[in-house]
Design a protein around this motif. Structure first.
Motif, mmCIF file in Angstrom:
data_model
loop_
_atom_site.group_PDB
_atom_site.id
_atom_site.type_symbol
_atom_site.label_atom_id
_atom_site.label_comp_id
_atom_site.label_asym_id
_atom_site.label_seq_id
_atom_site.Cartn_x
_atom_site.Cartn_y
_atom_site.Cartn_z
ATOM 1 N N LEU A 145 51.979 32.783 35.998
ATOM 2 C CA LEU A 145 51.177 33.483 36.999
ATOM 3 C C LEU A 145 51.980 33.664 38.288
ATOM 4 N N VAL A 146 52.599 32.582 38.755
ATOM 5 C CA VAL A 146 53.365 32.624 40.011
ATOM 6 C C VAL A 146 54.544 33.583 39.879
ATOM 7 N N ASP A 147 55.297 33.466 38.782
ATOM 8 C CA ASP A 147 56.487 34.293 38.617
ATOM 9 C C ASP A 147 56.139 35.765 38.440
ATOM 10 N N SER A 148 55.047 36.035 37.734
ATOM 11 C CA SER A 148 54.627 37.428 37.564
ATOM 12 C C SER A 148 54.262 38.043 38.904
ATOM 13 N N PHE A 149 53.552 37.280 39.725
ATOM 14 C CA PHE A 149 53.151 37.800 41.030
ATOM 15 C C PHE A 149 54.365 37.917 41.956
ATOM 16 N N SER A 440 39.486 36.500 37.508
ATOM 17 C CA SER A 440 40.194 36.767 38.765
ATOM 18 C C SER A 440 41.707 36.689 38.559
ATOM 19 N N ILE A 441 42.144 35.707 37.775
ATOM 20 C CA ILE A 441 43.582 35.563 37.507
ATOM 21 C C ILE A 441 44.094 36.746 36.701
ATOM 22 N N LYS A 442 43.337 37.153 35.676
ATOM 23 C CA LYS A 442 43.764 38.301 34.875
ATOM 24 C C LYS A 442 43.805 39.563 35.730
ATOM 25 N N HIS A 443 42.841 39.694 36.618
ATOM 26 C CA HIS A 443 42.802 40.843 37.528
ATOM 27 C C HIS A 443 44.034 40.851 38.425
ATOM 28 N N LEU A 444 44.432 39.670 38.877
ATOM 29 C CA LEU A 444 45.608 39.546 39.729
ATOM 30 C C LEU A 444 46.878 39.891 38.956
ATOM 31 N N LEU A 445 46.985 39.390 37.715
ATOM 32 C CA LEU A 445 48.162 39.667 36.898
ATOM 33 C C LEU A 445 48.271 41.145 36.544
ATOM 34 N N ALA A 446 47.125 41.797 36.374
ATOM 35 C CA ALA A 446 47.120 43.205 35.981
ATOM 36 C C ALA A 446 47.778 44.087 37.033
ATOM 37 N N GLU A 447 47.813 43.610 38.280
ATOM 38 C CA GLU A 447 48.447 44.382 39.338
ATOM 39 C C GLU A 447 49.969 44.348 39.249
ATOM 40 N N LYS A 448 50.503 43.333 38.544
ATOM 41 C CA LYS A 448 51.936 43.072 38.638
ATOM 42 C C LYS A 448 52.719 43.321 37.357
ATOM 43 N N ARG A 449 52.072 43.400 36.204
ATOM 44 C CA ARG A 449 52.851 43.517 34.971
ATOM 45 C C ARG A 449 52.061 44.262 33.908
ATOM 46 N N ALA A 450 52.813 44.758 32.921
ATOM 47 C CA ALA A 450 52.186 45.403 31.767
ATOM 48 C C ALA A 450 51.580 44.322 30.882
ATOM 49 N N MET A 451 50.270 44.327 30.754
ATOM 50 C CA MET A 451 49.585 43.307 29.966
ATOM 51 C C MET A 451 49.234 43.859 28.595
ATOM 52 N N PRO A 452 49.114 42.982 27.599
ATOM 53 C CA PRO A 452 48.653 43.441 26.284
ATOM 54 C C PRO A 452 47.170 43.783 26.340
ATOM 55 N N THR A 453 46.649 44.243 25.223
ATOM 56 C CA THR A 453 45.208 44.469 25.123
ATOM 57 C C THR A 453 44.474 43.167 25.457
ATOM 58 N N LEU A 454 43.554 43.232 26.390
ATOM 59 C CA LEU A 454 42.822 42.040 26.828
ATOM 60 C C LEU A 454 41.422 42.076 26.227
ATOM 61 N N ILE A 455 41.110 41.065 25.401
ATOM 62 C CA ILE A 455 39.786 40.956 24.785
ATOM 63 C C ILE A 455 39.052 39.802 25.453
#
Length: 554
Positions: A145-149, A440-455
């Protein structure tokens, strides 16, 4: 992105096909209708354990097939290459489970094992349920999380390269230390072996020559007798081979003037006679000179016995193998002789690599320190909007010895209530709070990297009203750049979906099955209204549902 899902003969599902688009897709249905079955099938496609008990028809095999778009994830090409699989767009993953519970898996028609499937699957699909929150306390996830942000991939890669070089230097040093620890006893044994092989004065072609010489010496009397008989037959009697050939040649010579064929015979017989006469002379000389020296035979036998003993002792088959072993032992002795010097160089290499790794670790640590406060601030703001107004977050940061992840040991702490200090999640957070924190964490990560399909499986547990609307808005925002699939019981979140699928039980046949259909228009309005008011009181709610859907898609 998951584009198409086919499920056949799994649990209550006979056969289902689900075509998905980007954006936010919601799945609703009554409890027990099969939403969790759908999730279980996707989990199998990602590498979950399987058995034959989950088959709809126990006599047939189960097939689960997913079609994924991998174009947005070029970094996955390296994973495919490592696993020996063609990287193709789209990517087709197929898993088959037979009635005995054994499964086969294929990725782009290439058979793969479960470990490979998991490695690929975790890059394509990220499944989270309200109960699946163990990762919040996982140190690796927290650092991810930290490194992605922080967007510090270049710094992190440089550190990890330095760390691996340092680790390899340590391994080399330990190997040398082990060799040195073997002491003089091991060296003495090597020197003994080397001297034994040197004293043997090995020659590659000697063995066969010795064996032939010994065999002749051991059969000297018989050989001498046979040589005498052969010499007699060849040239020592009136009817010897040479005399017969000479007589034949005379007759052929007389015939040669009567035809070309006869002349040819004469020439051929002449050639044979000359060769026979020469051979007879050689045999006669060998018969006259052949003798066996007992002393020489004994020496050859001793030499052959020595070579056989060495071949057996060192468990090789050829003299060339003994020579190669001698040279190898010589190299090992040289290595022992230089071990002190090598140890000194290895220790310097470790110290040098450690210094480089520590410098890179410090840079990685600095890149993380910049974002700690920003992350907690953004997560707190998100949690306030999701109905946890007194949420506070903090970091527990400690230094550790160099690891592949760096020198930071990090834990994210949380408190939902005013006046209570943040603590590890499992000690204080409720299920609903954990769900919202995860979102909230997934929302934060979505701003910074290409995420896989989130279920997301019922992460709306424990929320309602305005908070549910906020969650729907957050999912809608995330879905603008990522594919989101949400299994929900809340009408506010169902109304936020760009696509709506309804899971239901079909009792029309002899056996109850779970079925699936996409809802649109008034069918969708009816379903969401029923989620609010039930089957009897939903009609008067339909206008409000239309407004809710419209508000989410303005």
């Amino acid at each position: 992105m998951l584009k198409h899902l086919h499920i056949q003969n799994y649990a209550l599902i006979d056969s289902i096909d689900l075509s998905l688009s980007d954006g936010l897709s919601v799945i609703t249905g009554e409890t027990g209708a099969g939403k969790s079955i759908l999730l279980g099938a996707i989990s199998l496609l990602m590498g979950a354990r399987s058995d034959g008990k989950s088959l709809f028809n126990p006599a047939k095999k189960c097939i689960i097939e997913g079609t994924f778009s991998v174009a947005p994830y070029p970094h996955m090409q390296q994973i495919f290459e490592e696993e020996g699989i063609d990287f193709e767009e789209p990517c087709l993953i197929r898993r088959e489970i037979n009635p005995q519970g054994k499964s086969r898996t294929f990725v782009n028609d290439s058979p793969v094992n479960i470990d490979s499937l998991k490695k690929i699957g975790q890059e394509l699909v990220d499944i989270h349920s309200q109960q699946d929150t163990w990762w919040l306390a996982n140190a690796d996830f927290t650092l991810e999380l930290v490194d992605s942000f922080a967007q510090n991939q270049e710094v992190k890669t440089a550190y990890q390269s330095a760390f691996r070089a340092y680790s390899q230097a340590i391994k080399n040093l330990h190997s040398l230390q082990k060799k040195a620890a073997e002491g003089t006893q091991g060296l003495d044994f090597l020197q003994f072996q080397f001297q034994e092989l040197v004293d043997a004065k090995l020659e590659i072609n000697e063995y066969e020559s010795l064996r032939s010489h010994v065999e002749k010496g051991q059969n000297a009397e018989l050989i001498h007798e046979r040589l005498a008989q052969l010499a007699n037959l060849m040239s020592s009697t009136d009817m010897s081979t040479v005399e017969q050939m000479r007589a034949a040649l005379q007759q052929a010579n007389a015939l040669s003037k009567y035809g070309e064929d006869y002349a040819s015979w004469k020439n051929r017989l002449e050639s044979i006679w000359l060769e026979t006469k020469d051979l007879a002379n050689e045999i006669e000389r060998e018969a006259e000179n052949f003798q066996s020296d007992p002393n020489e035979l004994a020496q050859s036998q001793q030499r052959l016995d020595l070579l056989n003993r060495l071949l057996q002792k060192y468990q090789v088959r050829e003299i060339s193998d003994l020579i190669a072993l001698r040279d190898s032992i010589d190299a090992q002795i040289s290595g022992h002789a230089n071990v002190d010097e090598a140890l000194a160089l290895a220790e310097k290499e470790v110290a040098s690599r450690l210094k480089i790794a520590e410098n890179q670790a410090a840079k990685l640590q600095t890149s993380r320190q910049v974002v700690y406060d920003i992350i907690t601030q953004k997560l707190a703001e998100s949690l306030h909007a999701l109905g946890i107004p007194n949420a506070t977050l903090a970091w527990e940061i400690r230094e550790q010895e160099l690891q592949l992840s760096g020198i930071d040991k990090v834990q994210l702490l949380f408190s939902a209530n005013k006046g209570l200090a943040p603590k590890p999640f499992r000690q204080i957070a409720s299920g609903g709070e954990m769900s919202r924190l995860m979102l909230s964490i997934k929302h934060l990560l979505a701003e910074k990297r290409a995420m896989p399909t989130l279920i997301l499986d019922e992460i709306d547990t424990g929320v309602s009203g305005e908070i549910a609307i906020k969650i729907g808005q957050m999912l809608t925002q995330m879905s603008r750049s990522h594919q989101i699939i949400a299994i929900t019981h809340l009408p506010q979140i169902a109304a936020a979906g760009a696509h709506h699928w309804f899971v239901y039980k079909d009792h029309a046949g002899e056996k109850t099955v779970s079925s699936l259909r996409e809802l649109s228009g008034e069918d969708r309005v009816d379903e969401i209204a029923k989620m609010i008011g039930g089957s009897k009181g939903y009609l008067e709610l339909k206008e409000n549902v239309r407004k809710l859907i419209h508000a989410n898609h303005d």
